[in-house]
Design a protein around this motif. Structure first.
Motif, PDB file in Angstrom:
ATOM      1  N   VAL A   6      42.841  44.128  36.759  1.00  0.00           N
ATOM      2  CA  VAL A   6      41.946  43.638  37.812  1.00  0.00           C
ATOM      3  C   VAL A   6      42.249  44.350  39.131  1.00  0.00           C
ATOM      4  CG1 VAL A   6      41.320  41.611  39.184  1.00  0.00           C
ATOM      5  CG2 VAL A   6      41.605  41.408  36.701  1.00  0.00           C
ATOM      6  N   GLY A   7      43.528  44.392  39.481  1.00  0.00           N
ATOM      7  CA  GLY A   7      43.922  45.047  40.730  1.00  0.00           C
ATOM      8  C   GLY A   7      43.507  46.503  40.769  1.00  0.00           C
ATOM      9  N   HIS A   8      43.644  47.165  39.615  1.00  0.00           N
ATOM     10  CA  HIS A   8      43.345  48.595  39.601  1.00  0.00           C
ATOM     11  C   HIS A   8      41.848  48.876  39.701  1.00  0.00           C
ATOM     12  CE1 HIS A   8      47.492  49.922  37.890  1.00  0.00           C
ATOM     13  NE2 HIS A   8      47.562  49.180  38.967  1.00  0.00           N
ATOM     14  N   GLN A  21      47.138  43.645  36.396  1.00  0.00           N
ATOM     15  CA  GLN A  21      46.989  45.023  36.865  1.00  0.00           C
ATOM     16  C   GLN A  21      45.588  45.581  36.607  1.00  0.00           C
ATOM     17  OE1 GLN A  21      50.211  47.466  35.377  1.00  0.00           O
ATOM     18  NE2 GLN A  21      50.777  48.022  37.464  1.00  0.00           N
ATOM     19  N   ALA A  45      39.814  47.026  41.352  1.00  0.00           N
ATOM     20  CA  ALA A  45      39.533  46.805  42.774  1.00  0.00           C
ATOM     21  C   ALA A  45      40.042  47.983  43.606  1.00  0.00           C
ATOM     22  CB  ALA A  45      40.179  45.499  43.242  1.00  0.00           C
ATOM     23  N   ALA A  46      41.200  48.532  43.210  1.00  0.00           N
ATOM     24  CA  ALA A  46      41.745  49.698  43.928  1.00  0.00           C
ATOM     25  C   ALA A  46      40.796  50.888  43.807  1.00  0.00           C
ATOM     26  CB  ALA A  46      43.124  50.064  43.390  1.00  0.00           C
ATOM     27  N   ASN A  47      40.189  51.048  42.637  1.00  0.00           N
ATOM     28  CA  ASN A  47      39.193  52.120  42.481  1.00  0.00           C
ATOM     29  C   ASN A  47      38.035  51.920  43.450  1.00  0.00           C
ATOM     30  OD1 ASN A  47      40.723  53.265  40.484  1.00  0.00           O
ATOM     31  ND2 ASN A  47      39.459  52.523  38.787  1.00  0.00           N
ATOM     32  N   ALA A  96      43.866  38.193  40.178  1.00  0.00           N
ATOM     33  CA  ALA A  96      44.173  39.438  40.913  1.00  0.00           C
ATOM     34  C   ALA A  96      45.539  40.000  40.535  1.00  0.00           C
ATOM     35  CB  ALA A  96      44.127  39.195  42.421  1.00  0.00           C
TER      36      ALA A  96
END
Lengths: 378, 394
Positions: A274-276, A272, A278-280, A269
């Motif tokens: 991966v995080g981004h 970035q 998930a943020a989408n 996680a």
């Protein structure tokens, strides 16, 4: 403008979450995989009925809680959060709401108390092959016969038909669309199993000279199309609410998994990329949430919501697709492993996306409304 | 849950729509177009002062500070209507820095400057970014050094928009170079743009909008020009940016643009009838319409959450990311409907459609995907605050 839940809405949501959360798990769902058993948890069904939830939107006069469509949609969203093995949408939304709204006093008295207390189950046949608009049926024809009708033709993907007391369906009569309640054991009704991706028990329903008595007609040709349109809009909004539950859980499962899964000595996680992604998903699910709640809330208030329902379904289709694949991808191999719970959510995301029309179909219908001057921004 | 305006909110919207309908004369519209939607011209100034006299500046400020005391959702309705009208309202001064001065300012700032802001007579530009400090704003190098009772300011700022016609710059400067954490050594100042040590060179952008590089050469200001606590500037910057974001993504102008394109396509004939009846046109319009609905709901929910005092950080960032990226998509999809006409400028002798609005908009669209806090940082915030995902340290 109020985006908050009322106390009653919160109560319904929490009660539903508690019961469904306690009764449904990956282990209990596994028993229905590959059609090993009928995907219908009758114990859970009765428990929801006893808690009043099955009849949450049914009038108190008919044994329900007398709350609105919003509270019912919250129940459906919670069912989506566990992909509950229940015929909730065809029973409580498509059939019961239409009967309550348009049925005769005799029809309501005969069907609604049982629908609320769980002693009977209803269904709705909204799809025909290559036609997912139940207001304009073409594969089932009706001719007047005495005080009733005689039906011929085929409906497909009818959920939980065999155990139903009545199946709401539309047919093309010479003067227009009619809406009727079909008795699944009536002469001339024949079922063939449809082996469906979610393991839901669906059938193709063939009608051969099936007699519909006058007391089983929900709406004649003057009102039938409007009744089915009304039903389709509420069913579509319910699919959006279900999709909201499905995608929210798939997304949060992904967030938790990537927070724990380590590669290169750190949780994945923290990358970035991966995080981004998930943020989408977070943004997508928020868009689905707001559009679904808006559609449900407008329908609940009895307002015209055709545009808003179409838009919500576009989001349900697109978000379901994107979140499902992002969730699988970010899980790596685990996402497709049948011993991990994610995969069932992906099946349901697809079902909710496609049923009653995917994004292209909704966009096309919305585009026609725009061209007719019916969907300006206010 | 009731996702509709109350009758009072509808009445406010109607009142504002009428008000701005009357305020936006043709001459003012022409001047604003000439100034690339930035304002600063004589008619623009006159209209701003008119709004001040009519009490339409500082709508969200408490009444005891001279504002209207409107809730965030009512402020949002105000912003939406002013943006629909096409008036380049100086939000940064009136809704962003102004309230900070009213709340954290000293006597001079509150008694002298704030009333002028409310009268539409004082404009403030924002000096945060530097050549070497963008996303990592806390690494800024512009310095303010105490000299007796004064401060001496030196440095350079980038993207100081509107500075060429503003009276002050709201400037972030390093006051403690030895602070253990770099964001703890920053203070806020109001620097007069009229100071001889202040200079400005234009930066012309892709969208035609002018912004500026501003230079601060031994500018001496008294301590009364410092805002808030010494070394406490970071808190003011972040709360100012949160206020700014509410105005960054707004559904008003896009709604108007959509309606105009629908009307244009209805009036435009092609071989087999109206352009609006072409399936591909309807598809693009439907995509835009679906996206606008989501943006509207995101904005309203944000305004509602602020009214309830429970604005969620992840939601605020989601609004900024969604809105800024959606605008780019909108200009593409609507541009396709207009075809090559969407590339003809408004002042063209021939061929312009809808005043050349789309030709300008597609060039300006990229600004807010990085401006106002770049979307990568917003997505970091979303995954951390909204989904509890761990973040890599920076």
């Amino acid at each position: 403008m109020d985006f908050g839940f009322s106390e009653t809405q919160r109560d319904v949501q929490q009660l539903a979450r508690k019961i469904l959360g306690e009764q449904v798990s990956a282990e209990t769902l596994a028993q229905y995989d590959e059609f090993a058993a009928e995907r219908f948890d009758r114990g859970l069904w009765q428990q929801l009925a006893d808690a009043g939830l099955l009849g949450v939107a049914i009038d108190q006069a008919h044994g329900g809680m007398g709350l609105g469509f919003f509270e019912l949609a919250l129940l459906v969203e919670e069912a989506g959060r566990v992909v509950a093995p229940l015929p909730l949408i065809p029973h409580a939304v498509s059939a019961a709401l239409a009967i309550q709204q348009f049925g005769s006093e005799a029809q309501r008295a005969a069907l609604l108390p049982g629908a609320a207390d769980g002693s009977l189950q209803l269904s709705a046949a909204l799809a025909e092959t290559n036609n997912d608009n139940p207001a304009r049926p073409s594969a089932v024809q009706a001719v007047v016969d005495g005080a009733g009708y005689r039906l011929n033709g085929i409906k497909t993907c009818v959920p939980y038909a065999r155990g139903a007391t009545a199946i709401l369906a539309s047919a093309a009569a010479p003067e227009g669309t009619i809406a009727v309640l079909i008795d699944p054991v009536a002469a001339g009704v024949r079922f063939s199993d449809v082996s469906y991706t979610t393991y839901e028990p669906l059938v193709e329903m063939a009608l051969d000279e099936v007699m519909i008595d006058a007391d089983a007609v929900l709406a004649g040709p003057e009102q039938g199309a409007a009744v089915m349109q009304w039903t389709a809009e509420r069913t579509t909004a319910a699919l959006c609410a279900h999709q909201l539950g499905v995608t929210d859980v798939a997304m949060r499962m992904t967030a938790s998994y990537t927070a724990e899964r380590e590669q290169f000595g750190v949780p994945v996680a923290t990358f970035q990329a991966v995080g981004h992604r998930a943020a989408n998903c977070f943004i997508d699910v928020e868009c689905l949430r707001l559009n679904s709640y808006q559609a449900v809330s407008l329908l609940d208030a009895g307002n015209d919501a055709t545009t808003e329902v179409q838009i919500a379904k576009v989001w349900a289709g697109d978000v379901g697709h994107r979140v499902s694949y992002a969730a699988q991808h970010l899980h790596g191999g685990t996402g497709i492993d049948r011993d991990y719970p994610l995969w069932r959510f992906c099946l349901w995301a697809r079902h909710n996306e496609v049923m009653l029309g995917g994004s292209a179909r909704q966009l096309s219908a919305l585009g026609e409304r725009i061209a007719a001057g019916e969907a300006y921004c206010r | 849950m009731r996702i509709e305006f109350t009758p009072e909110q509808t009445a406010l919207r109607d009142e504002l729509r009428d008000y701005f309908g009357a305020l936006m004369t043709d001459a003012l519209r022409v001047e604003c177009t000439r100034d690339m939607g930035e304002g600063g011209g004589p008619l623009w100034r006159e209209a701003l002062q008119q709004m001040g006299r009519d009490g339409w500046i500082g709508v969200g400020w408490p009444t005891e500070q001279g504002g209207r005391g409107l809730s965030p959702i009512e402020q949002f309705i105000f912003i939406e209507e002013v943006m629909r009208a096409g008036y380049p309202f100086p939000f940064l001064t009136t809704e962003s820095v102004g309230p900070m001065l009213a709340e954290h300012g000293n006597d001079w700032q509150r008694e002298e400057l704030v009333p002028k802001i409310l009268r539409g007579e004082l404009l403030i530009s924002i000096g945060y970014s530097e050549p070497g400090a963008g996303t990592d704003l806390a690494s800024l190098k512009t310095s303010a050094v105490k000299d007796g009772d004064d401060w001496v300011i030196n440095g350079q700022k980038m993207w100081t928009s509107l500075a060429h016609f503003c009276h002050y710059t709201w400037l972030a400067a390093r006051t403690d170079p030895d602070a253990p954490k770099k964001h703890k050594g920053i203070s806020m100042f109001l620097v007069p743009n009229s100071d001889p040590g202040w200079s400005c060179t234009p930066v012309n952008t892709l969208g035609g909008v002018r912004t500026n590089a501003t230079f601060y050469d031994n500018i001496r200001v008294p301590d009364r020009n410092r805002v808030g606590e010494l070394h406490g500037g970071w808190k003011l910057i972040t709360s100012q940016l949160n206020r700014e974001r509410l105005g960054l993504v707004n559904v008003g102008p896009t709604s108007v643009l959509f309606n105009r394109v629908v009307d244009w396509a209805a009036a435009t004939q092609v071989d087999q009838g109206r352009l609006l009846d072409q399936p591909w046109v309807q598809l693009n319009l439907a995509r835009v319409r679906s996206g606008i609905e989501a943006l509207k709901l995101i904005c309203y929910k944000q305004a509602w959450a602020m009214t309830e005092g429970q604005l969620d950080m992840a939601d605020a960032s989601a609004a900024k990311v969604y809105g800024s990226e959606f605008f780019i998509e909108v200009y593409r999809l609507l541009g396709e409907v207009l075809g090559q006409a969407s590339l003809v400028k408004g002042d063209s002798e021939a061929g312009a459609v809808l005043g050349g609005q789309l030709e300008r908009l597609y060039r300006t669209a990229s600004i807010i995907t990085f401006g106002g806090g770049t979307n990568e940082i917003q997505r970091d915030i979303i995954s951390a605050a909204g989904l509890w995902m761990p973040r890599a340290s920076r």
